[in-house]
Design a protein around this motif. Structure first.
Motif: not given
Length: 129
Positions: A43-45, A52-55, A85-87
């Motif tokens: 998954v990408h933002c 860097d994604i959390d569900r 987690n980045t933005c």
């Protein structure tokens, strides 16, 4: 729910897991369908493109859908919620029925527009149907 039942909705059955179910509805609708989206492997933002994604759990979306044979179908679609987690933006998983913020599927919109082509139909008559 078997793959043929999901295919009649016009979507790929591989997108949904085995918890999906269908039941007949009371008076108004032909059926009520509950679908659970599978987790996506990567998954990408949608805002910054980061991976860097959390569900963060699931969200239920209610969709009004229709097909050529069934006029009224209510779909309860469970999609995954993600947090970048980045933005630090939150966003839902993409689904095959609607764009974010709508309640009617593309097929339902097309049937409404086709019904309005007839000069004898009014907006209120189409809405009741």
């Amino acid at each position: 729910m078997d793959k043929d039942s999901i295919s009649r909705l016009g979507v790929n059955p591989e997108l949904f897991d085995d918890r999906s179910s269908e039941k007949p509805a009371p008076d108004k609708h032909n059926s009520i369908i509950t679908l659970y989206m599978r987790k996506e492997p990567i998954v990408h933002c949608i805002y910054c493109g980061s991976s860097d994604i959390d569900r963060r759990g699931t969200k239920q979306i209610t969709i009004k859908h229709s097909t050529e044979t069934e006029k009224r179908i209510v779909i309860f679609l469970y999609v995954h919620q993600y947090r970048c987690n980045t933005c630090t933006h939150y966003f839902p998983q993409k689904n095959p029925f609607i764009v974010q913020g709508k309640q009617h599927s593309h097929d339902c919109d097309l049937q409404i527009l086709n019904a309005l082509r007839d000069n004898t139909n009014s907006y209120s008559k189409v809405a009741k149907d």
